[in-house]
Motif scaffolding. Structure first.
Motif, PDB file in Angstrom:
ATOM      1  N   LEU A  44      21.573 -43.170  24.885  1.00 52.61           N
ATOM      2  CA  LEU A  44      22.641 -42.224  24.590  1.00 52.61           C
ATOM      3  C   LEU A  44      22.996 -41.400  25.811  1.00 52.61           C
ATOM      4  N   ASP A  45      24.243 -41.118  25.982  1.00 54.40           N
ATOM      5  CA  ASP A  45      24.783 -40.294  27.066  1.00 54.40           C
ATOM      6  C   ASP A  45      24.568 -40.914  28.439  1.00 54.40           C
ATOM      7  N   ASP A  46      23.841 -42.009  28.539  1.00 53.06           N
ATOM      8  CA  ASP A  46      23.603 -42.708  29.800  1.00 53.06           C
ATOM      9  C   ASP A  46      23.109 -41.764  30.900  1.00 53.06           C
ATOM     10  N   THR A  47      22.224 -40.839  30.508  1.00 48.48           N
ATOM     11  CA  THR A  47      21.722 -39.855  31.470  1.00 48.48           C
ATOM     12  C   THR A  47      20.217 -39.672  31.335  1.00 48.48           C
ATOM     13  N   LEU A  48      19.633 -39.161  32.392  1.00 50.14           N
ATOM     14  CA  LEU A  48      18.235 -38.749  32.411  1.00 50.14           C
ATOM     15  C   LEU A  48      18.194 -37.268  32.724  1.00 50.14           C
ATOM     16  N   GLU A  49      17.207 -36.592  32.160  1.00 49.59           N
ATOM     17  CA  GLU A  49      17.001 -35.174  32.460  1.00 49.59           C
ATOM     18  C   GLU A  49      15.667 -35.032  33.183  1.00 49.59           C
ATOM     19  N   LEU A  50      15.713 -34.508  34.387  1.00 49.59           N
ATOM     20  CA  LEU A  50      14.493 -34.262  35.147  1.00 49.59           C
ATOM     21  C   LEU A  50      13.786 -33.066  34.527  1.00 49.59           C
ATOM     22  N   THR A  51      12.560 -33.276  34.039  1.00 53.73           N
ATOM     23  CA  THR A  51      11.836 -32.191  33.368  1.00 53.73           C
ATOM     24  C   THR A  51      10.697 -31.634  34.199  1.00 53.73           C
TER      25      THR A  51
END
Length: 102
Positions: A44-51
């Motif tokens: 979904l959203d074709d994104t990654l979130e750096l955590t």
């Protein structure tokens, strides 16, 4: 003169770090896309979130470990979370939350 040299060196180091971060994110996103496709899941959203990021010592020496989070769906109705860990340029972990299988 020395102040400008320090400033330009710092600016170059920031650019190099940013560039490597962008390449690492793209590498990870390609791997997550491939994994979702193999598991018949929709990223979904074709994104990654750096955590998170931190240096860790391992068998190959010190490496920068990047933690990413992403969302996926198995049915198109619900959203689930996945996590991936990148050590240097190698993925060492990819986990998906429990999800429905259609």
């Amino acid at each position: 003169m020395l102040g400008w040299l320090f400033f330009l060196t710092l600016l170059a180091l920031v650019f190099i770090f940013w560039n490597r971060q962008q390449r690492a994110t793209q590498l990870t996103l390609q791997a997550v896309r491939r994994h979702c496709s193999e598991e018949d899941l929709q990223l979904l959203d074709d994104t990654l979130e750096l955590t998170g990021m931190r240096f860790r010592n391992g068998p190959g020496g010190w490496k920068l470990h990047r933690n990413y989070r992403f969302e996926f769906s198995s049915t198109g109705q619900e959203r689930y979370q996945g996590r991936v860990i990148l050590a240097g340029r190698r993925i060492i972990g990819l986990r998906l939350d429990a999800h429905r299988i259609h």
